[in-house]
Design an enzyme around this catalytic site. Structure first.
Site, mmCIF file in Angstrom:
data_model
loop_
_atom_site.group_PDB
_atom_site.id
_atom_site.type_symbol
_atom_site.label_atom_id
_atom_site.label_comp_id
_atom_site.label_asym_id
_atom_site.label_seq_id
_atom_site.Cartn_x
_atom_site.Cartn_y
_atom_site.Cartn_z
ATOM 1 N N TYR A 220 -3.439 -5.363 8.573
ATOM 2 C CA TYR A 220 -4.199 -4.180 8.393
ATOM 3 C C TYR A 220 -5.059 -4.561 7.053
ATOM 4 O O TYR A 220 -5.685 -3.707 6.285
ATOM 5 C CB TYR A 220 -3.676 -2.846 8.163
ATOM 6 C CG TYR A 220 -2.630 -2.944 7.192
ATOM 7 C CD1 TYR A 220 -2.529 -2.723 5.879
ATOM 8 C CD2 TYR A 220 -1.052 -3.221 7.810
ATOM 9 C CE1 TYR A 220 -1.231 -2.979 4.943
ATOM 10 C CE2 TYR A 220 0.069 -3.206 6.861
ATOM 11 C CZ TYR A 220 -0.149 -3.233 5.630
ATOM 12 O OH TYR A 220 0.908 -3.261 4.912
ATOM 13 N N ALA B 59 6.901 -14.260 16.124
ATOM 14 C CA ALA B 59 8.316 -14.130 16.501
ATOM 15 C C ALA B 59 8.974 -13.771 15.042
ATOM 16 O O ALA B 59 10.315 -14.090 14.971
ATOM 17 C CB ALA B 59 8.807 -15.003 17.198
ATOM 18 N N ARG C 107 4.263 -20.293 17.171
ATOM 19 C CA ARG C 107 4.031 -21.539 16.645
ATOM 20 C C ARG C 107 5.331 -22.310 16.999
ATOM 21 O O ARG C 107 5.434 -23.471 17.214
ATOM 22 C CB ARG C 107 3.806 -21.779 15.185
ATOM 23 C CG ARG C 107 2.333 -22.064 14.757
ATOM 24 C CD ARG C 107 2.423 -22.045 13.225
ATOM 25 N NE ARG C 107 3.268 -21.352 12.366
ATOM 26 C CZ ARG C 107 3.149 -21.325 11.049
ATOM 27 N NH1 ARG C 107 1.835 -21.509 10.599
ATOM 28 N NH2 ARG C 107 3.737 -20.609 10.179
ATOM 29 N N LEU D 288 -1.716 -6.059 14.159
ATOM 30 C CA LEU D 288 -0.799 -5.519 13.066
ATOM 31 C C LEU D 288 -1.247 -5.862 11.659
ATOM 32 O O LEU D 288 -0.883 -4.952 10.764
ATOM 33 C CB LEU D 288 0.660 -5.779 13.349
ATOM 34 C CG LEU D 288 1.667 -5.072 14.065
ATOM 35 C CD1 LEU D 288 1.064 -5.228 15.537
ATOM 36 C CD2 LEU D 288 2.949 -5.191 13.728
ATOM 37 N N ASP E 60 9.267 1.351 11.439
ATOM 38 C CA ASP E 60 8.561 0.581 12.210
ATOM 39 C C ASP E 60 8.256 0.895 13.519
ATOM 40 O O ASP E 60 7.057 0.593 14.313
ATOM 41 C CB ASP E 60 8.495 -0.860 11.760
ATOM 42 C CG ASP E 60 8.289 -1.511 10.279
ATOM 43 O OD1 ASP E 60 7.406 -0.767 9.788
ATOM 44 O OD2 ASP E 60 8.650 -2.361 10.016
ATOM 45 N N LYS F 22 14.598 -6.690 4.971
ATOM 46 C CA LYS F 22 14.858 -5.761 5.885
ATOM 47 C C LYS F 22 16.063 -5.946 6.801
ATOM 48 O O LYS F 22 16.721 -4.821 7.228
ATOM 49 C CB LYS F 22 13.513 -5.657 7.135
ATOM 50 C CG LYS F 22 12.211 -4.895 6.512
ATOM 51 C CD LYS F 22 11.119 -4.941 7.402
ATOM 52 C CE LYS F 22 9.924 -4.427 6.873
ATOM 53 N NZ LYS F 22 8.787 -4.241 7.999
ATOM 54 N N LEU G 123 0.800 -1.156 0.053
ATOM 55 C CA LEU G 123 0.017 -0.057 0.106
ATOM 56 C C LEU G 123 0.927 1.293 -0.112
ATOM 57 O O LEU G 123 0.554 2.357 -0.166
ATOM 58 C CB LEU G 123 -0.997 0.034 1.278
ATOM 59 C CG LEU G 123 -1.994 -0.892 1.341
ATOM 60 C CD1 LEU G 123 -2.675 -0.776 2.685
ATOM 61 C CD2 LEU G 123 -3.004 -1.000 0.094
ATOM 62 N N SER G 124 2.305 1.006 0.033
ATOM 63 C CA SER G 124 3.069 2.190 0.246
ATOM 64 C C SER G 124 2.867 3.145 -0.979
ATOM 65 O O SER G 124 2.802 4.429 -0.662
ATOM 66 C CB SER G 124 4.423 1.725 0.279
ATOM 67 O OG SER G 124 4.902 1.154 1.418
#
Ligand code: NAP
Length: 276
Positions: free
Chosen positions: A218, A126, A149, A216, A103, A67, A19-20
């Site tokens: 969306y 995680a 999990r 988180l 973030d 990232k 969506l950026s």
């Protein structure tokens, strides 16, 4: 293309759902910034960095799966981004690539007004984004309960963020918890994300009115987890609030302009909610 238009980008692989571009381009237009943000989708990060330098891309939003690996290409990395080992924003200035993690800012903005000090915060997941979440909880003095999990990944997350032998964080299993054991719940798994909108990562019995629940995810804006939490009277926080706040911080780092409030959060949400 208009003369002298500044080129910005979002890089990742795959990028089909980002969506950026929609968010950044709407904000640039409203602020009269002569710039455009385009998606650059490639599997090869080295080639993407080459392209950024070749095209003089001023602001690059970095998404999955780059990232962490992007750190190896940067001339400067902001201290908090270095601490968590993840960068989601690169600013090209005087030929140097500078890395930040907005973030962290987005998570802090979404949790603004929530007292985290000594509160029991249940983090579900995680993965990549759980890292800045855990860092924010740590710096706010919260007590982190991590469920994942694969519990080995939860162990690594705790060790990386809190260090070994910390009393501030522990691994939990969901069947050992009751609603009163948890003050804040943060979902950092994709459970509930489109098209699996009828799924929730938590049983209704773990939700209660005294809690704050932040999802988180969306897409959709209001997930099953948030609807369930609302039905129990809990305070809820939308993942899109974080997404918008982190983008505003990216623009501030690049242009020096604070555009928060230029378009209301509700208007931005309705602009973005047309996107699947
Ligand atoms: P990631 O690195 O792929 O991590 C995914 C995490 O979710 C892992 O811990 C994984 O557990 C867990 N998981 C995956 N599928 C699951 C399932 N079916 N049941 C239970 N756990 C499951 O992803 P990420 O980058 O951290 O992103 C996680 C979510 O946050 C995504 O939905 C993403 O869209 C959202 N997000 C939102 C924002 C925002 O601005 N609001 C920013 C970033 C990410 P295992 O370790 O066991 O595989």
């Amino acid at each position: 293309m208009i003369k002298n238009t500044i080129l910005n980008a979002v890089i990742g692989y795959p990028l089909e759902h980002t969506l950026s571009p929609k968010l950044h381009n709407a904000l640039y237009k409203a602020a009269g910034l002569n710039a455009v943000l385009l998606p650059l989708e490639k599997e090869n990060l080295a080639k993407l960095v080459e392209t950024i330098r070749f095209l003089s891309v001023e602001l690059t939003a970095v998404t999955m799966p780059f990232k962490r690996d992007i750190l190896g290409y940067l001339d400067f990395v902001d201290e908090e981004a270095k601490t968590i080992g993840a960068v989601n924003t690169v600013i090209l200035k005087n030929g140097k690539l500078n890395g930040y993690n907005t973030d962290i800012v987005g998570i802090r903005a979404a949790l603004k007004g929530v007292n985290l000090k000594d509160k029991k915060v249940l983090l579900l997941g995680a993965g990549g984004v759980a890292l800045p979440v855990a860092h924010v909880i740590k710096t706010a003095g919260g007590r982190l309960l991590v469920w994942n999990r694969d519990s080995k990944k939860a162990e690594v997350l705790i060790k990386n963020v809190f260090g070994p032998n910390s009393k501030q964080a522990e691994i939990v299993s969901l069947d050992q918890l009751t609603a009163k054991d948890v003050d804040v719940i943060i979902n950092a798994t994709p459970v509930g994300m489109f098209p699996n909108v009828n799924e929730s990562p938590l049983n209704l019995s773990l939700l209660a009115a005294h809690q704050v629940v932040f999802d988180l995810v969306y897409r959709p804006m209001k997930t099953k987890l948030l609807l369930d939490a609302e039905s129990k009277g809990a305070k809820t926080i939308l993942g899109i609030t974080m997404f918008i706040a982190q983008a505003l911080e990216q623009i501030r780092l690049w242009s020096g302009k604070n555009l928060s409030g230029l378009i209301s959060e509700n208007e931005l949400i309705s602009l973005l909610s047309d996107s699947k």
